[in-house]
Design a protein around this motif. Sequence first.
Motif, PDB file in Angstrom:
ATOM      1  N   HIS A  97       0.880  -1.191   0.082  1.00 25.89           N
ATOM      2  CA  HIS A  97       0.111   0.146   0.088  1.00 25.89           C
ATOM      3  C   HIS A  97       0.855   1.406   0.030  1.00 25.89           C
ATOM      4  O   HIS A  97       0.483   2.421  -0.459  1.00 25.89           O
ATOM      5  N   ARG A  98       1.967   1.343   0.755  1.00 29.54           N
ATOM      6  CA  ARG A  98       2.916   2.374   0.632  1.00 29.54           C
ATOM      7  C   ARG A  98       3.757   2.786  -0.396  1.00 29.54           C
ATOM      8  O   ARG A  98       3.479   3.849  -0.823  1.00 29.54           O
ATOM      9  N   CYS A  99       4.479   1.793  -0.798  1.00 31.64           N
ATOM     10  CA  CYS A  99       5.471   2.093  -2.164  1.00 31.64           C
ATOM     11  C   CYS A  99       4.926   1.515  -3.419  1.00 31.64           C
ATOM     12  O   CYS A  99       5.555   2.003  -4.329  1.00 31.64           O
ATOM     13  N   GLY A 100       4.091   0.648  -3.253  1.00 29.60           N
ATOM     14  CA  GLY A 100       3.434   0.227  -4.517  1.00 29.60           C
ATOM     15  C   GLY A 100       4.204  -0.847  -5.184  1.00 29.60           C
ATOM     16  O   GLY A 100       3.961  -1.525  -6.335  1.00 29.60           O
ATOM     17  N   ALA A 101       5.340  -1.548  -4.247  1.00 29.38           N
ATOM     18  CA  ALA A 101       5.984  -2.381  -4.842  1.00 29.38           C
ATOM     19  C   ALA A 101       5.103  -3.672  -4.917  1.00 29.38           C
ATOM     20  O   ALA A 101       4.083  -4.135  -4.383  1.00 29.38           O
ATOM     21  N   ILE A 102       5.405  -4.443  -6.088  1.00 31.51           N
ATOM     22  CA  ILE A 102       4.759  -5.878  -6.341  1.00 31.51           C
ATOM     23  C   ILE A 102       5.526  -7.010  -6.368  1.00 31.51           C
ATOM     24  O   ILE A 102       6.886  -7.022  -6.762  1.00 31.51           O
ATOM     25  N   ASP A 103       5.213  -8.017  -5.382  1.00 27.24           N
ATOM     26  CA  ASP A 103       5.915  -8.954  -5.155  1.00 27.24           C
ATOM     27  C   ASP A 103       5.268 -10.277  -5.641  1.00 27.24           C
ATOM     28  O   ASP A 103       3.954 -10.123  -5.785  1.00 27.24           O
ATOM     29  N   GLU A 104       5.738 -11.395  -5.411  1.00 26.43           N
ATOM     30  CA  GLU A 104       5.006 -12.914  -5.959  1.00 26.43           C
ATOM     31  C   GLU A 104       5.182 -13.718  -4.769  1.00 26.43           C
ATOM     32  O   GLU A 104       5.957 -13.855  -3.969  1.00 26.43           O
ATOM     33  N   GLY A 122     -19.437 -23.553  -1.227  1.00 27.42           N
ATOM     34  CA  GLY A 122     -19.584 -23.719  -2.677  1.00 27.42           C
ATOM     35  C   GLY A 122     -19.152 -22.960  -3.566  1.00 27.42           C
ATOM     36  O   GLY A 122     -19.274 -22.561  -4.844  1.00 27.42           O
ATOM     37  N   PHE A 123     -18.167 -21.801  -3.101  1.00 22.51           N
ATOM     38  CA  PHE A 123     -17.455 -20.879  -3.613  1.00 22.51           C
ATOM     39  C   PHE A 123     -16.205 -21.344  -4.425  1.00 22.51           C
ATOM     40  O   PHE A 123     -15.159 -21.683  -3.536  1.00 22.51           O
ATOM     41  N   ARG A 124     -16.193 -20.901  -5.495  1.00 23.61           N
ATOM     42  CA  ARG A 124     -14.683 -21.278  -6.265  1.00 23.61           C
ATOM     43  C   ARG A 124     -13.971 -20.166  -6.391  1.00 23.61           C
ATOM     44  O   ARG A 124     -14.326 -19.123  -6.964  1.00 23.61           O
ATOM     45  N   LEU A 125     -12.772 -20.094  -5.805  1.00 25.30           N
ATOM     46  CA  LEU A 125     -11.943 -19.142  -5.705  1.00 25.30           C
ATOM     47  C   LEU A 125     -10.913 -19.073  -6.785  1.00 25.30           C
ATOM     48  O   LEU A 125     -10.314 -19.874  -7.347  1.00 25.30           O
ATOM     49  N   ASP A 126     -10.923 -17.810  -7.362  1.00 23.38           N
ATOM     50  CA  ASP A 126     -10.106 -17.562  -8.943  1.00 23.38           C
ATOM     51  C   ASP A 126      -8.729 -17.091  -8.392  1.00 23.38           C
ATOM     52  O   ASP A 126      -8.361 -15.816  -8.423  1.00 23.38           O
ATOM     53  N   ILE A 127      -7.977 -18.038  -7.781  1.00 24.14           N
ATOM     54  CA  ILE A 127      -6.778 -17.674  -7.280  1.00 24.14           C
ATOM     55  C   ILE A 127      -5.680 -16.950  -8.199  1.00 24.14           C
ATOM     56  O   ILE A 127      -4.894 -16.024  -7.813  1.00 24.14           O
ATOM     57  N   GLY A 128      -5.573 -17.284  -9.424  1.00 25.00           N
ATOM     58  CA  GLY A 128      -4.979 -16.790 -10.500  1.00 25.00           C
ATOM     59  C   GLY A 128      -5.128 -15.080 -10.732  1.00 25.00           C
ATOM     60  O   GLY A 128      -4.053 -14.727 -11.152  1.00 25.00           O
ATOM     61  N   HIS A 129      -6.296 -14.893 -10.204  1.00 25.66           N
ATOM     62  CA  HIS A 129      -6.474 -13.179 -10.431  1.00 25.66           C
ATOM     63  C   HIS A 129      -6.451 -12.679  -9.000  1.00 25.66           C
ATOM     64  O   HIS A 129      -6.826 -11.437  -8.937  1.00 25.66           O
ATOM     65  N   MET A 130      -5.797 -12.904  -8.118  1.00 27.67           N
ATOM     66  CA  MET A 130      -5.801 -12.455  -6.864  1.00 27.67           C
ATOM     67  C   MET A 130      -4.572 -11.707  -6.612  1.00 27.67           C
ATOM     68  O   MET A 130      -3.368 -11.982  -6.943  1.00 27.67           O
ATOM     69  N   ALA A 131      -4.950 -10.555  -5.878  1.00 32.05           N
ATOM     70  CA  ALA A 131      -3.776  -9.745  -5.229  1.00 32.05           C
ATOM     71  C   ALA A 131      -4.160  -9.523  -3.761  1.00 32.05           C
ATOM     72  O   ALA A 131      -5.127  -9.418  -3.428  1.00 32.05           O
ATOM     73  N   LEU A 132      -2.974  -9.473  -3.038  1.00 33.70           N
ATOM     74  CA  LEU A 132      -3.328  -9.357  -1.609  1.00 33.70           C
ATOM     75  C   LEU A 132      -2.522  -8.014  -1.297  1.00 33.70           C
ATOM     76  O   LEU A 132      -1.344  -7.814  -1.651  1.00 33.70           O
ATOM     77  N   PHE A 133      -3.089  -7.223  -0.298  1.00 30.65           N
ATOM     78  CA  PHE A 133      -2.512  -5.919  -0.209  1.00 30.65           C
ATOM     79  C   PHE A 133      -2.098  -5.724   1.103  1.00 30.65           C
ATOM     80  O   PHE A 133      -2.768  -6.425   2.106  1.00 30.65           O
ATOM     81  N   GLY A 134      -0.929  -5.259   1.307  1.00 32.65           N
ATOM     82  CA  GLY A 134      -0.430  -4.914   2.660  1.00 32.65           C
ATOM     83  C   GLY A 134       0.764  -4.107   2.684  1.00 32.65           C
ATOM     84  O   GLY A 134       0.729  -3.221   1.849  1.00 32.65           O
ATOM     85  N   THR A 135       1.621  -4.172   3.683  1.00 29.69           N
ATOM     86  CA  THR A 135       2.821  -3.418   3.866  1.00 29.69           C
ATOM     87  C   THR A 135       4.198  -4.390   3.531  1.00 29.69           C
ATOM     88  O   THR A 135       4.115  -5.550   4.274  1.00 29.69           O
ATOM     89  N   CYS A 136       4.858  -3.986   2.635  1.00 26.06           N
ATOM     90  CA  CYS A 136       6.238  -4.932   2.434  1.00 26.06           C
ATOM     91  C   CYS A 136       7.066  -4.622   3.441  1.00 26.06           C
ATOM     92  O   CYS A 136       7.005  -3.651   4.349  1.00 26.06           O
ATOM     93  N   ALA A 137       8.079  -5.627   3.546  1.00 30.20           N
ATOM     94  CA  ALA A 137       9.068  -5.625   4.618  1.00 30.20           C
ATOM     95  C   ALA A 137       9.855  -4.345   4.618  1.00 30.20           C
ATOM     96  O   ALA A 137      10.193  -3.707   5.949  1.00 30.20           O
ATOM     97  N   ASP A 138      10.462  -3.679   3.589  1.00 33.93           N
ATOM     98  CA  ASP A 138      10.779  -2.355   3.637  1.00 33.93           C
ATOM     99  C   ASP A 138      10.078  -1.231   4.221  1.00 33.93           C
ATOM    100  O   ASP A 138      10.747  -0.433   4.972  1.00 33.93           O
TER     101      ASP A 138
END
Length: 144
Positions: A97-104, A122-138
């Motif tokens: 959220h802070r720096c916009g870095a994208i990791d995998e 009964g919900f099928r999660l589309d994991i391939g299009h998933m993004a998790l937001f948070g704060t990176c280690a830096d």
Amino acid sequence: MAADTAPSLADVLRARGLRLTAQRQLVLEAVQRLGHATPEQVHQAVCATAAGVNITTIYRTLELLEGLGLVTHTHLSHGAPTYHVPGERSHLHLVCHRCGAIDEAPLSLMGPLAEQLLAERGFRLDIGHMALFGTCADCAEHPS
């Protein structure tokens, strides 16, 4: 499929009765080179090589390439989708959220959640299009 045995863009297009154009090749190469890129970033990269390619051509080409399975997109923010080449190792996107870095991270991390959602709701999660937001280690180490 291994990179040395993967069909070329020309082969994939020809199999669908489509032509290989310079713009299509440049857009695919830009996505491959950039890793994760918005259409605007792809446009900038393409225009560095071939001035005069308009943004509409970029969007249409990305849509075509996605339909052919050569690129995929994920929504990593409230803005434009981010495109990348689907590889042998699919992944989750971790967005700071802070720096916009994208990791995998490996998709296997979401396996238990996907199984629980399927079993309980009964919900099928589309994991391939998933993004998790948070704060990176830096950013966590250096709060402002």
